[in-house]
Design a protein around this motif. Structure first.
Motif, mmCIF file in Angstrom:
data_model
loop_
_atom_site.group_PDB
_atom_site.id
_atom_site.type_symbol
_atom_site.label_atom_id
_atom_site.label_comp_id
_atom_site.label_asym_id
_atom_site.label_seq_id
_atom_site.Cartn_x
_atom_site.Cartn_y
_atom_site.Cartn_z
ATOM 1 N N THR A 38 0.774 -1.194 -0.041
ATOM 2 C CA THR A 38 -0.015 -0.100 -0.010
ATOM 3 C C THR A 38 0.868 1.249 -0.034
ATOM 4 N N PHE A 39 2.308 1.068 0.320
ATOM 5 C CA PHE A 39 3.008 2.229 0.368
ATOM 6 C C PHE A 39 4.269 1.876 -0.025
ATOM 7 N N ASP A 40 5.103 2.649 -0.926
ATOM 8 C CA ASP A 40 6.648 2.323 -1.116
ATOM 9 C C ASP A 40 7.211 3.634 -1.360
ATOM 10 N N ALA A 41 8.071 4.145 -0.458
ATOM 11 C CA ALA A 41 8.875 5.376 -0.760
ATOM 12 C C ALA A 41 9.447 5.656 -1.786
ATOM 13 N N LYS A 42 10.019 4.645 -2.309
ATOM 14 C CA LYS A 42 10.834 4.761 -3.702
ATOM 15 C C LYS A 42 9.788 5.091 -4.894
#
Length: 180
Positions: free
Chosen positions: A29-33
């Motif tokens: 649900t979230f990936d900083a890259k």
């Protein structure tokens, strides 16, 4: 993850690539890259939860003013809501435009709302919960809002809210004059 542009410059619907098998579902649900690669903020300083008991509950339209405007990443963790971003950035090509998405806990989608945009939502069913990731900490003296039904925006809400706080009901229509 898929980042789908909206009618508000810099606002995106974030769709997940869910994988299901006999065990159930898995989705990132979230990936900083991935967020950084799309020019979106990859770091959040505060998280909030909003629980809403009744269908027809409206919260909004809220934003935090300069010098600490908030970027929001919002998702429904229970239920479904009609979620709205309203562009109040005077230098934006989509100034005074709005975009909406149905956030649905079953779809695991999210709405990325850029700084300078007001945010609000209307619950589409009973017992909804939203999870917010915020790029800034809350600063009460910078909290602002505009009326959810201001004719200057003509937001096409799916129906009239039945539950709204006194504070939100008392918000004034938007003024295009610079704030003091």
């Amino acid at each position: 993850m898929k980042f789908v542009p909206t009618a508000v410059s810099g606002a995106f619907v974030v769709e997940v690539d869910a994988r299901s098998d006999e065990r159930g579902l898995f989705a990132r649900t979230f990936d900083a890259k991935s967020f950084a690669d799309h020019g979106l903020v990859p770091v959040y300083l505060q998280c909030n939860v909003s629980q809403n008991h009744k269908r027809g509950t409206l919260r909004g339209m809220h934003y935090q003013a300069d010098p600490r405007p908030e970027i929001k990443l919002v998702r429904a963790t229970r239920g479904r809501v009609f979620d709205v971003a309203l562009d109040l950035r005077r230098d934006s090509p989509t100034y005074l435009n709005w975009a909406s998405v149905e956030l649905d806990a079953a779809r695991h989608n999210a709405f990325y709302i850029p700084a300078g945009c007001a945010h609000g939502f209307l619950t589409l069913e009973d017992d909804c919960e939203l999870f917010y990731q915020m790029s800034e900490v809350y600063v009460p003296e910078l909290a602002r809002g505009v009326r959810w039904d201001d004719p200057a925006f003509a937001i096409a809400w799916p129906f009239t809210p039945s539950v709204i706080s006194e504070r939100d009901a008392a918000l004034e229509n938007y003024s295009q004059e610079p704030a003091p």
